[in-house]
Motif scaffolding. Structure first.
Motif, PDB file in Angstrom:
ATOM      1  N   LEU A 325     104.641 -28.853  60.125  1.00 46.69           N
ATOM      2  CA  LEU A 325     103.227 -28.716  59.800  1.00 46.69           C
ATOM      3  C   LEU A 325     102.397 -28.521  61.066  1.00 46.69           C
ATOM      4  CD1 LEU A 325     102.913 -31.459  57.027  1.00 46.69           C
ATOM      5  CD2 LEU A 325     103.254 -28.997  56.753  1.00 46.69           C
ATOM      6  N   GLY A 326     102.777 -29.185  62.158  1.00 46.36           N
ATOM      7  CA  GLY A 326     102.116 -28.939  63.440  1.00 46.36           C
ATOM      8  C   GLY A 326     102.332 -27.520  63.922  1.00 46.36           C
ATOM      9  N   GLN A 327     103.529 -26.982  63.683  1.00 51.01           N
ATOM     10  CA  GLN A 327     103.776 -25.580  64.023  1.00 51.01           C
ATOM     11  C   GLN A 327     102.808 -24.657  63.289  1.00 51.01           C
ATOM     12  OE1 GLN A 327     108.576 -25.830  64.088  1.00 51.01           O
ATOM     13  NE2 GLN A 327     107.733 -23.794  64.081  1.00 51.01           N
ATOM     14  N   ALA A 328     102.560 -24.948  62.031  1.00 51.15           N
ATOM     15  CA  ALA A 328     101.634 -24.118  61.262  1.00 51.15           C
ATOM     16  C   ALA A 328     100.230 -24.182  61.851  1.00 51.15           C
ATOM     17  CB  ALA A 328     101.631 -24.561  59.798  1.00 51.15           C
ATOM     18  N   ALA A 329      99.816 -25.365  62.319  1.00 49.91           N
ATOM     19  CA  ALA A 329      98.487 -25.479  62.930  1.00 49.91           C
ATOM     20  C   ALA A 329      98.409 -24.665  64.221  1.00 49.91           C
ATOM     21  CB  ALA A 329      98.171 -26.947  63.196  1.00 49.91           C
ATOM     22  N   VAL A 330      99.444 -24.729  65.049  1.00 47.32           N
ATOM     23  CA  VAL A 330      99.462 -23.937  66.283  1.00 47.32           C
ATOM     24  C   VAL A 330      99.520 -22.450  65.956  1.00 47.32           C
ATOM     25  CG1 VAL A 330     100.788 -23.457  68.381  1.00 47.32           C
ATOM     26  CG2 VAL A 330     100.497 -25.809  67.610  1.00 47.32           C
ATOM     27  N   ALA A 331     100.201 -22.097  64.847  1.00 43.77           N
ATOM     28  CA  ALA A 331     100.279 -20.692  64.445  1.00 43.77           C
ATOM     29  C   ALA A 331      98.907 -20.114  64.130  1.00 43.77           C
ATOM     30  CB  ALA A 331     101.194 -20.553  63.235  1.00 43.77           C
ATOM     31  N   VAL A 332      98.001 -20.923  63.621  1.00 43.73           N
ATOM     32  CA  VAL A 332      96.632 -20.459  63.389  1.00 43.73           C
ATOM     33  C   VAL A 332      95.895 -20.302  64.714  1.00 43.73           C
ATOM     34  CG1 VAL A 332      94.421 -21.040  62.313  1.00 43.73           C
ATOM     35  CG2 VAL A 332      96.561 -21.489  61.092  1.00 43.73           C
ATOM     36  N   ALA A 333      96.153 -21.206  65.658  1.00 41.77           N
ATOM     37  CA  ALA A 333      95.390 -21.218  66.905  1.00 41.77           C
ATOM     38  C   ALA A 333      95.741 -20.056  67.830  1.00 41.77           C
ATOM     39  CB  ALA A 333      95.617 -22.547  67.633  1.00 41.77           C
ATOM     40  N   VAL A 334      96.997 -19.633  67.862  1.00 41.29           N
ATOM     41  CA  VAL A 334      97.428 -18.627  68.837  1.00 41.29           C
ATOM     42  C   VAL A 334      96.664 -17.308  68.682  1.00 41.29           C
ATOM     43  CG1 VAL A 334      99.380 -17.197  69.566  1.00 41.29           C
ATOM     44  CG2 VAL A 334      99.687 -19.656  69.256  1.00 41.29           C
ATOM     45  N   PRO A 335      96.609 -16.687  67.499  1.00 35.47           N
ATOM     46  CA  PRO A 335      95.851 -15.428  67.403  1.00 35.47           C
ATOM     47  C   PRO A 335      94.367 -15.586  67.698  1.00 35.47           C
ATOM     48  CG  PRO A 335      97.241 -15.756  65.468  1.00 35.47           C
ATOM     49  CD  PRO A 335      97.219 -17.045  66.202  1.00 35.47           C
ATOM     50  N   VAL A 336      93.787 -16.707  67.275  1.00 37.55           N
ATOM     51  CA  VAL A 336      92.351 -16.907  67.487  1.00 37.55           C
ATOM     52  C   VAL A 336      92.052 -17.057  68.972  1.00 37.55           C
ATOM     53  CG1 VAL A 336      90.373 -18.354  66.920  1.00 37.55           C
ATOM     54  CG2 VAL A 336      92.138 -17.940  65.200  1.00 37.55           C
ATOM     55  N   GLY A 358     102.028 -15.814  66.229  1.00 38.11           N
ATOM     56  CA  GLY A 358     101.585 -16.991  65.496  1.00 38.11           C
ATOM     57  C   GLY A 358     102.162 -17.043  64.094  1.00 38.11           C
ATOM     58  N   TRP A 359     102.148 -15.930  63.403  1.00 37.47           N
ATOM     59  CA  TRP A 359     102.651 -15.932  62.026  1.00 37.47           C
ATOM     60  C   TRP A 359     104.168 -16.043  61.992  1.00 37.47           C
ATOM     61  CZ3 TRP A 359      98.954 -11.356  60.528  1.00 37.47           C
ATOM     62  CH2 TRP A 359      97.636 -11.859  60.497  1.00 37.47           C
ATOM     63  N   ALA A 360     104.854 -15.553  63.023  1.00 33.32           N
ATOM     64  CA  ALA A 360     106.305 -15.779  63.096  1.00 33.32           C
ATOM     65  C   ALA A 360     106.607 -17.270  63.260  1.00 33.32           C
ATOM     66  CB  ALA A 360     106.901 -14.985  64.261  1.00 33.32           C
ATOM     67  N   LEU A 401     102.290 -21.677  52.049  1.00 31.35           N
ATOM     68  CA  LEU A 401     101.944 -22.053  53.419  1.00 31.35           C
ATOM     69  C   LEU A 401     101.432 -20.857  54.210  1.00 31.35           C
ATOM     70  CD1 LEU A 401     101.875 -24.180  55.659  1.00 31.35           C
ATOM     71  CD2 LEU A 401     104.251 -23.620  56.171  1.00 31.35           C
ATOM     72  N   LEU A 402     102.081 -19.715  54.064  1.00 30.66           N
ATOM     73  CA  LEU A 402     101.672 -18.545  54.848  1.00 30.66           C
ATOM     74  C   LEU A 402     100.363 -17.955  54.341  1.00 30.66           C
ATOM     75  CD1 LEU A 402     105.221 -17.169  55.390  1.00 30.66           C
ATOM     76  CD2 LEU A 402     103.566 -17.598  57.203  1.00 30.66           C
ATOM     77  N   VAL A 403     100.080 -18.072  53.065  1.00 31.85           N
ATOM     78  CA  VAL A 403      98.754 -17.667  52.582  1.00 31.85           C
ATOM     79  C   VAL A 403      97.681 -18.514  53.241  1.00 31.85           C
ATOM     80  CG1 VAL A 403      97.247 -17.715  50.568  1.00 31.85           C
ATOM     81  CG2 VAL A 403      99.484 -16.634  50.412  1.00 31.85           C
ATOM     82  N   ALA A 404      97.927 -19.832  53.346  1.00 33.10           N
ATOM     83  CA  ALA A 404      96.950 -20.709  53.990  1.00 33.10           C
ATOM     84  C   ALA A 404      96.785 -20.368  55.466  1.00 33.10           C
ATOM     85  CB  ALA A 404      97.377 -22.163  53.821  1.00 33.10           C
ATOM     86  N   VAL A 405      97.903 -20.126  56.178  1.00 36.83           N
ATOM     87  CA  VAL A 405      97.840 -19.841  57.607  1.00 36.83           C
ATOM     88  C   VAL A 405      97.148 -18.510  57.870  1.00 36.83           C
ATOM     89  CG1 VAL A 405      99.254 -19.290  59.632  1.00 36.83           C
ATOM     90  CG2 VAL A 405      99.826 -21.264  58.220  1.00 36.83           C
TER      91      VAL A 405
END
Length: 523
Positions: A325-336, A358-360, A401-405
């Motif tokens: 779940l932390g990975q998913a949060a970082v995945a949102v942050a990287v592109p932004v 990020g999405w990978a 999960l990926l829809v949310a991210v």
């Protein structure tokens, strides 16, 4: 094993830890098949390969820097100076290093060493400090090599003193991190280091994204750049590293044999997985952690069919893994972060690569339940579902999960761009392709070592190994091509959103069909 006479001359004297290590080195050298000339040739080859790698990375960084200088208008509002983004990236890298050290142990003992060294009546501190020294040297060396091209190219006029100070600060920080994790290991195990590092990385990335988004929404201007650090401050992490490593060495006597064996087995498992190019097993080795307390009980929802049971099990498996779940949060942050950084935000390829990276990362997190199912395929065979039905059930949780991210990523990218709804819809439309990529990567075939091999700098590798390892990522890359077209053309349009959604759905359906057909085959 016969020992050198000089070591065992005094039969009545107790061997010290240093003497045992010296005896091991001499015995290993006496039975080694390689000569001194071969070792020198190997060292020279490693140095040349490292120098070539540094030169290539330095050239790539310099090229990106030149493009940043000549870049035009960004596709979204950029409010972050490069120094802030670099600091966040450094925190994420240190957190990843801390997690790897905590999982594998700065100090561990391989099964062979545990069987021979640990029962000996020698001081455990002297026995183990060589292992700590080797790990510290390896981490410091890799950190210095990785920082060298950045130190050479990120400044306008690099000087020998400035580059040396940057490398000293990098090496000192890496050594201090090893010392801190090792000291935590001597005081009850390194298990606390990984959760703390992960939580810190998520908090720093989240704070940077929140601040950048708020400034973009209000038009409050750019964040101030971080002040330069004087060269003399490089001595601070070096001094901290000396103190932490000294404290870790002093506590090596407190390490138990069971903990050393467990960490050594995990480290050996990870090394074998890396050498055999089995990324799934390597991920399982790094994800393993000690549980001192039983898991908190969870009540399963009522299910009405086999496919709902699969979805409920996947959801529970993901909820029990806060690391993913932390990975998913970082995945949102990287592109932004990349899109909001001054200079990088004006490079459409850089923003697109950041979105893909990020999405990978989010796809890897979303594929965690599927990777567990891949490890025990008999469980899926017991379900009253066809291979296509099981695959369709397995994709529900990754898709959610990926829809949310992707939706949150698009919403944050669209703030301050004038078309937040289109950005949100465009990024969310990539979710079907990335959900299919998560399952394609989880259920990809094993690397075939029985066929012909090719010679590479890493040794002999099977032919076609690259095509096997990128299965999953390839579907996400191809599925995100309309997003790249939107970035290059200056922004999303309703037509591009429709194209992205249709292409992503069709590609995802095709990928899932291939996965189901492969899983439904014999064996």
């Amino acid at each position: 094993m016969s020992a050198p006479a000089s070591v065992l001359a005094d039969r009545g004297a107790e061997l010290s830890g240093a003497a045992v290590r010296r005896l091991t080195r001499r015995a290993t050298a006496a039975r080694a098949d390689t000569t001194a000339a071969a070792r020198l040739a190997e060292v020279w080859s490693s140095l040349v390969s490292g120098a070539i790698g540094v030169a290539v990375v330095a050239g790539a960084v310099a090229s990106v820097r030149e493009r940043v200088t000549l870049a035009g208008a960004p596709v979204t509002a950029t409010v972050l100076p490069a120094s802030v983004t670099a600091a966040v990236a450094a925190v994420l890298a240190l957190a990843g290093l801390a997690v790897a050290l905590a999982r594998l142990g700065p100090v561990s003992s391989t099964p062979a060493a545990a069987a021979w060294w640990l029962p000996l009546p020698a001081g455990r501190r002297d026995l183990l400090r060589g292992e700590l020294a080797r790990v510290t040297a390896a981490v410091v060396g890799v950190a210095a090599v990785a920082a060298l091209p950045l130190a050479l190219t990120l400044t306008d006029a690099p000087s020998a003193g400035g580059v040396a100070a940057a490398l000293a600060a990098t090496a000192g920080t890496a050594a201090a991190l090893v010392g801190a994790v090792a000291r935590a290991q001597t005081r009850g195990g390194p298990g606390r280091a990984a959760p703390l590092a992960g939580a810190g990385a998520v908090a720093v990335a989240g704070a940077a994204v929140a601040g950048a988004t708020a400034l973009a929404a209000t038009g409050g201007g750019d964040l101030p750049a971080l002040p330069g650090v004087p060269a003399g401050w490089a001595a601070v992490p070096v001094a901290a590293a000396v103190l932490l490593l000294a404290g870790a060495v002093a506590g090596l006597d407190r390490l138990g044999a069971g903990q050393l064996r467990a960490l050594g087995a995990t480290a050996q498992y990870a090394a074998v997985s890396a050498v055999s190019l089995d990324a799934r097993e390597l991920g399982r080795a790094l994800a393993a952690r000690d549980r001192r307390e039983p898991r908190r009980g969870r009540r399963f929802p009522r299910v009405a069919g086999a496919w709902q049971a699969v979805v409920a099990a996947d959801r529970t498996a993901l909820a029990r893994s806060p690391w993913h779940l932390g990975q998913a949060a970082v995945a949102v942050a990287v592109p932004v972060l990349v899109a909001r950084t001054d200079g990088l935000g004006a490079l459409p390829p850089a923003v697109w690569v950041a979105c893909v990276a990020g999405w990978a990362l989010a796809a890897v997190a979303a594929g965690h339940p599927a990777r567990q199912a891949q490890a025990v395929p008999a469980l899926d065979r017991l379900l009253p579902l066809s291979a296509a039905g099981v695959t369709a059930a397995r994709v529900v949780v990754p898709l959610a999960l990926l829809v949310a991210v992707t939706t949150l990523t698009g919403l944050l990218l669209g703030v301050g761009s004038g078309a937040p709804a289109l950005w949100t819809a465009l990024c969310a439309a990539t979710a079907p392709a990335w959900a299919a990529a998560a399952l394609r990567g989880a259920f990809r075939p094993e690397v075939d070592w029985s066929g012909p091999v090719v010679s590479t700098p890493m040794g002999a590798l099977p032919t076609g190994v690259g095509a096997t390892l990128v299965q999953g990522l390839d579907a996400g890359l191809v599925g995100s091509l309309p997003l790249a077209a939107a970035l290059v053309s200056g922004g999303p349009t309703p037509l591009l959103v429709a194209v992205q959604l249709g292409w992503s759905v069709l590609l995802g359906a095709g990928v899932l069909t291939l996965v189901a057909r492969r899983r439904g085959g014999p064996g």
